[in-house]
Design a protein around this motif. Sequence first.
Motif, PDB file in Angstrom:
ATOM      1  N   UNK A  45       0.732  -1.170   0.148  1.00 14.89           N
ATOM      2  CA  UNK A  45       0.069   0.010  -0.159  1.00 14.89           C
ATOM      3  C   UNK A  45       0.959   1.329  -0.096  1.00 14.89           C
ATOM      4  N   UNK A  46       0.276   2.423  -0.100  1.00 16.85           N
ATOM      5  CA  UNK A  46       0.740   3.566  -0.197  1.00 16.85           C
ATOM      6  C   UNK A  46       0.416   4.524   0.914  1.00 16.85           C
ATOM      7  N   UNK A  47       1.216   5.331   1.674  1.00 17.38           N
ATOM      8  CA  UNK A  47       0.679   6.391   2.527  1.00 17.38           C
ATOM      9  C   UNK A  47       1.015   7.641   2.171  1.00 17.38           C
ATOM     10  N   UNK A  48       0.186   8.614   2.566  1.00 17.23           N
ATOM     11  CA  UNK A  48       0.406   9.835   2.143  1.00 17.23           C
ATOM     12  C   UNK A  48      -0.069  10.775   3.392  1.00 17.23           C
ATOM     13  N   UNK A  49      -0.008  12.114   3.111  1.00 18.67           N
ATOM     14  CA  UNK A  49      -0.183  13.019   4.485  1.00 18.67           C
ATOM     15  C   UNK A  49      -1.441  12.955   5.212  1.00 18.67           C
ATOM     16  N   UNK A  50      -1.173  12.861   6.258  1.00 20.08           N
ATOM     17  CA  UNK A  50      -2.310  12.725   7.134  1.00 20.08           C
ATOM     18  C   UNK A  50      -2.690  11.257   7.669  1.00 20.08           C
ATOM     19  N   UNK A  51      -1.866  10.281   7.260  1.00 22.20           N
ATOM     20  CA  UNK A  51      -1.895   8.982   7.527  1.00 22.20           C
ATOM     21  C   UNK A  51      -0.690   8.691   8.545  1.00 22.20           C
ATOM     22  N   UNK A  52      -0.945   7.337   9.303  1.00 23.35           N
ATOM     23  CA  UNK A  52      -0.175   7.014  10.188  1.00 23.35           C
ATOM     24  C   UNK A  52       0.172   5.643  10.029  1.00 23.35           C
ATOM     25  N   UNK A  53       1.128   5.132  10.759  1.00 22.90           N
ATOM     26  CA  UNK A  53       1.445   3.492  10.762  1.00 22.90           C
ATOM     27  C   UNK A  53       2.490   3.245  11.741  1.00 22.90           C
ATOM     28  N   UNK A  54       2.285   1.975  12.064  1.00 23.46           N
ATOM     29  CA  UNK A  54       3.212   1.265  13.359  1.00 23.46           C
ATOM     30  C   UNK A  54       2.613   1.201  14.677  1.00 23.46           C
ATOM     31  N   UNK A  55       1.163   1.465  14.629  1.00 24.12           N
ATOM     32  CA  UNK A  55       0.458   1.325  16.095  1.00 24.12           C
ATOM     33  C   UNK A  55       0.273   0.279  16.377  1.00 24.12           C
ATOM     34  N   UNK A  56      -0.132  -0.684  15.470  1.00 25.92           N
ATOM     35  CA  UNK A  56      -0.520  -2.141  15.806  1.00 25.92           C
ATOM     36  C   UNK A  56       0.707  -2.717  16.495  1.00 25.92           C
ATOM     37  N   UNK A  76      -9.160  10.468  23.699  1.00 24.63           N
ATOM     38  CA  UNK A  76      -9.645  10.597  22.519  1.00 24.63           C
ATOM     39  C   UNK A  76      -8.573  10.048  21.370  1.00 24.63           C
ATOM     40  N   UNK A  77      -7.385  10.218  21.698  1.00 28.68           N
ATOM     41  CA  UNK A  77      -6.420   9.939  20.749  1.00 28.68           C
ATOM     42  C   UNK A  77      -6.419   8.128  20.449  1.00 28.68           C
ATOM     43  N   UNK A  78      -6.748   7.549  21.600  1.00 28.63           N
ATOM     44  CA  UNK A  78      -6.850   5.862  21.557  1.00 28.63           C
ATOM     45  C   UNK A  78      -8.005   5.550  21.115  1.00 28.63           C
ATOM     46  N   UNK A  79      -9.152   6.264  21.370  1.00 27.96           N
ATOM     47  CA  UNK A  79     -10.455   6.075  20.638  1.00 27.96           C
ATOM     48  C   UNK A  79     -10.147   6.121  19.172  1.00 27.96           C
ATOM     49  N   UNK A  80      -9.632   7.099  18.749  1.00 22.29           N
ATOM     50  CA  UNK A  80      -9.510   7.515  17.199  1.00 22.29           C
ATOM     51  C   UNK A  80      -8.727   6.261  16.388  1.00 22.29           C
ATOM     52  N   UNK A  81      -7.776   6.014  17.440  1.00 18.72           N
ATOM     53  CA  UNK A  81      -6.677   4.832  16.733  1.00 18.72           C
ATOM     54  C   UNK A  81      -7.458   3.684  16.630  1.00 18.72           C
ATOM     55  N   UNK A  82      -8.320   3.431  17.569  1.00 23.72           N
ATOM     56  CA  UNK A  82      -8.903   2.123  17.568  1.00 23.72           C
ATOM     57  C   UNK A  82      -9.930   2.090  16.258  1.00 23.72           C
ATOM     58  N   UNK A  83     -10.698   3.265  16.080  1.00 22.77           N
ATOM     59  CA  UNK A  83     -11.630   3.582  15.097  1.00 22.77           C
ATOM     60  C   UNK A  83     -11.259   3.305  13.707  1.00 22.77           C
ATOM     61  N   UNK A  84      -9.689   4.087  13.455  1.00 19.96           N
ATOM     62  CA  UNK A  84      -9.193   3.607  12.284  1.00 19.96           C
ATOM     63  C   UNK A  84      -8.458   2.191  12.274  1.00 19.96           C
ATOM     64  N   UNK A  85      -8.314   1.404  13.222  1.00 21.22           N
ATOM     65  CA  UNK A  85      -7.806  -0.039  12.903  1.00 21.22           C
ATOM     66  C   UNK A  85      -8.973  -0.788  12.522  1.00 21.22           C
TER      67      UNK A  85
END
Length: 234
Positions: free
Chosen positions: A151-162, A203-212
Amino acid sequence: MSPATESFRMWAEDEKVYGPVDISTLVQWIQDDRVLPETFVQPQSDPCWRRAEDIETLREKFPVAAQVAAAEVGRGASSVAEALHEFPLFAGLTNEGLEQIAALGKAYEVAPGDLIVQQGDACDAVYFVLSGKLRVRLIIGAVDRIDKTLCKLARGEFFGELGMFLQSKRTADVIAETQSRLFRMNTNAFQLLVKQIPELASPVLFNIGATMARRVAEDNQRLYQEVTSQFVWG
């Protein structure tokens, strides 16, 4: 408050808070290598946790190289907070909250082709793409070494959290496709956020969970389409 009467708390590698202590004690800890430039410290006069090298009264206590690097980071802190404001992950955070997040990580530039993380490395941080484009890839085969883009990642995205949450190994390489700016927050900083600033972490953890969860749903939908496309429905 004058430096002589200021007190400080320290977030240690064992994920415990020590202090408050006065400036002379903290300087002694620096000389004993108990407090390093990367160690997070909170002055009594400032609600924000910062790296010791980013606190003006402490910066001069470290080697010159650390002082120069910290000064450069400090000049870019406000721009990092502004960039993080555009991430849905941090939606709803105040300017002060964004500044605290920015103080917990480091922003840096990568050139096209630079390897950011490598498959098999320890997952010790989460990365946010402030600008540019990245590519997630697998190198398949020890001999043929086929380069497969996942995949490709652009501005506004994140990775490595899992991987950071699971304390696992990187499952793929991430390389820069263009000149890019990244923001990196390591595991120790994230634990500080969770344990010492829960009102910001929640709120940060909630939004990470929603993204995952969204990523899992998209993967399931893609798998469903791949499986069903193999059948001819009569």
